[in-house]
Design a protein around this motif. Structure first.
Motif, PDB file in Angstrom:
ATOM      1  N   SER A  50      -4.016  -2.391   2.545  1.00 20.41           N
ATOM      2  CA  SER A  50      -4.742  -3.443   3.246  1.00 20.41           C
ATOM      3  C   SER A  50      -4.632  -2.914   4.764  1.00 20.41           C
ATOM      4  CB  SER A  50      -4.594  -4.789   3.092  1.00 20.41           C
ATOM      5  OG  SER A  50      -3.283  -5.160   3.382  1.00 20.41           O
ATOM      6  N   TYR A  51      -5.566  -3.256   5.530  1.00 18.78           N
ATOM      7  CA  TYR A  51      -5.927  -2.942   6.920  1.00 18.78           C
ATOM      8  C   TYR A  51      -5.687  -4.148   7.777  1.00 18.78           C
ATOM      9  CZ  TYR A  51      -6.687   1.638   5.221  1.00 18.78           C
ATOM     10  OH  TYR A  51      -6.787   2.980   4.581  1.00 18.78           O
ATOM     11  N   GLN A  58       0.877  -1.269   3.488  1.00 23.28           N
ATOM     12  CA  GLN A  58       0.898  -0.512   2.265  1.00 23.28           C
ATOM     13  C   GLN A  58       2.106  -1.255   1.355  1.00 23.28           C
ATOM     14  OE1 GLN A  58      -0.642   2.531   1.404  1.00 23.28           O
ATOM     15  NE2 GLN A  58       0.029   1.900  -0.587  1.00 23.28           N
ATOM     16  N   HIS A  59       1.824  -1.692   0.218  1.00 25.00           N
ATOM     17  CA  HIS A  59       2.671  -2.421  -0.697  1.00 25.00           C
ATOM     18  C   HIS A  59       3.030  -1.493  -2.004  1.00 25.00           C
ATOM     19  CE1 HIS A  59       4.545  -5.873  -2.735  1.00 25.00           C
ATOM     20  NE2 HIS A  59       3.852  -5.485  -3.844  1.00 25.00           N
ATOM     21  N   PHE A  60       4.253  -1.063  -2.283  1.00 24.05           N
ATOM     22  CA  PHE A  60       4.687  -0.639  -3.447  1.00 24.05           C
ATOM     23  C   PHE A  60       5.523  -1.580  -4.190  1.00 24.05           C
ATOM     24  CE2 PHE A  60       3.862   2.953  -0.670  1.00 24.05           C
ATOM     25  CZ  PHE A  60       2.991   3.758  -1.649  1.00 24.05           C
ATOM     26  N   SER A  61       5.323  -1.607  -5.513  1.00 26.86           N
ATOM     27  CA  SER A  61       6.321  -2.119  -6.421  1.00 26.86           C
ATOM     28  C   SER A  61       6.874  -0.888  -7.260  1.00 26.86           C
ATOM     29  CB  SER A  61       5.859  -3.394  -7.258  1.00 26.86           C
ATOM     30  OG  SER A  61       5.500  -4.483  -6.522  1.00 26.86           O
ATOM     31  N   ILE A  62       8.040  -0.566  -7.350  1.00 28.37           N
ATOM     32  CA  ILE A  62       8.287   0.536  -8.237  1.00 28.37           C
ATOM     33  C   ILE A  62       9.641  -0.235  -9.328  1.00 28.37           C
ATOM     34  CG2 ILE A  62       8.019   2.158  -6.523  1.00 28.37           C
ATOM     35  CD1 ILE A  62      11.077   2.247  -5.955  1.00 28.37           C
ATOM     36  N   GLU A  63       9.688   0.337 -10.377  1.00 29.38           N
ATOM     37  CA  GLU A  63      10.687   0.196 -11.330  1.00 29.38           C
ATOM     38  C   GLU A  63      11.603   1.283 -11.298  1.00 29.38           C
ATOM     39  OE1 GLU A  63      10.850  -1.395 -15.750  1.00 29.38           O
ATOM     40  OE2 GLU A  63       9.656   0.240 -15.291  1.00 29.38           O
TER      41      GLU A  63
END
Length: 138
Positions: A50-51, A58-63
């Motif tokens: 989103s700006y 920047q949103h990351f979800s990682i496993e």
């Protein structure tokens, strides 16, 4: 003619492949900025951008693997400035994005560990906030 059609049909799939590779590279780069590295494979389970005024988010979800989770938690705990907080409502003074001070902070909240950094890269102020849960590997 058939070669062109095959390339046209394959292009959307190739585009997804390259975007996936670019997203993984961005996660690795962000972790390196936090002085962290994963040894095992990881999976991106959420990604959105989103700006906001003056930048983007920047949103990351990682496993990640159990071993990588333990390693990251140990690095946070063994940091010089590690602190435990009683709740997530704690607001730290250096979280003012208009402030040019750089920081690397390491906390444990009741539900997760976190490492936060604000630094300059290529003349731009970058803020990264990593949260790692206690109950899952996300």
């Amino acid at each position: 003619m058939s070669t062109i059609l095959i390339l046209l049909f394959a292009f959307p799939f190739m585009d997804d492949f390259y975007r996936s590779d670019e997203r993984k590279h961005n996660v690795i780069k962000d972790l390196q900025t936090l002085n962290l590295r994963l040894n095992d494979k990881f999976r991106i389970i959420e990604n959105y951008e989103s700006y906001i005024l003056g930048g983007n988010f920047q949103h990351f979800s990682i496993e990640i693997s159990n071993k990588d989770q333990e390693k990251i938690i140990n690095q946070i705990i063994n940091s010089k400035n590690f602190q435990e907080k009683k709740n997530e409502n704690y607001v730290f003074m250096d979280n003012d994005y208009n402030d040019n001070r750089e920081y690397l902070l390491n906390y444990k909240y009741p539900q997760f560990y976190t490492r936060k950094i604000k630094t300059k890269i290529d003349g731009k102020i970058i803020a990264i906030d990593l949260e790692i849960g206690l109950k899952d590997n996300v």
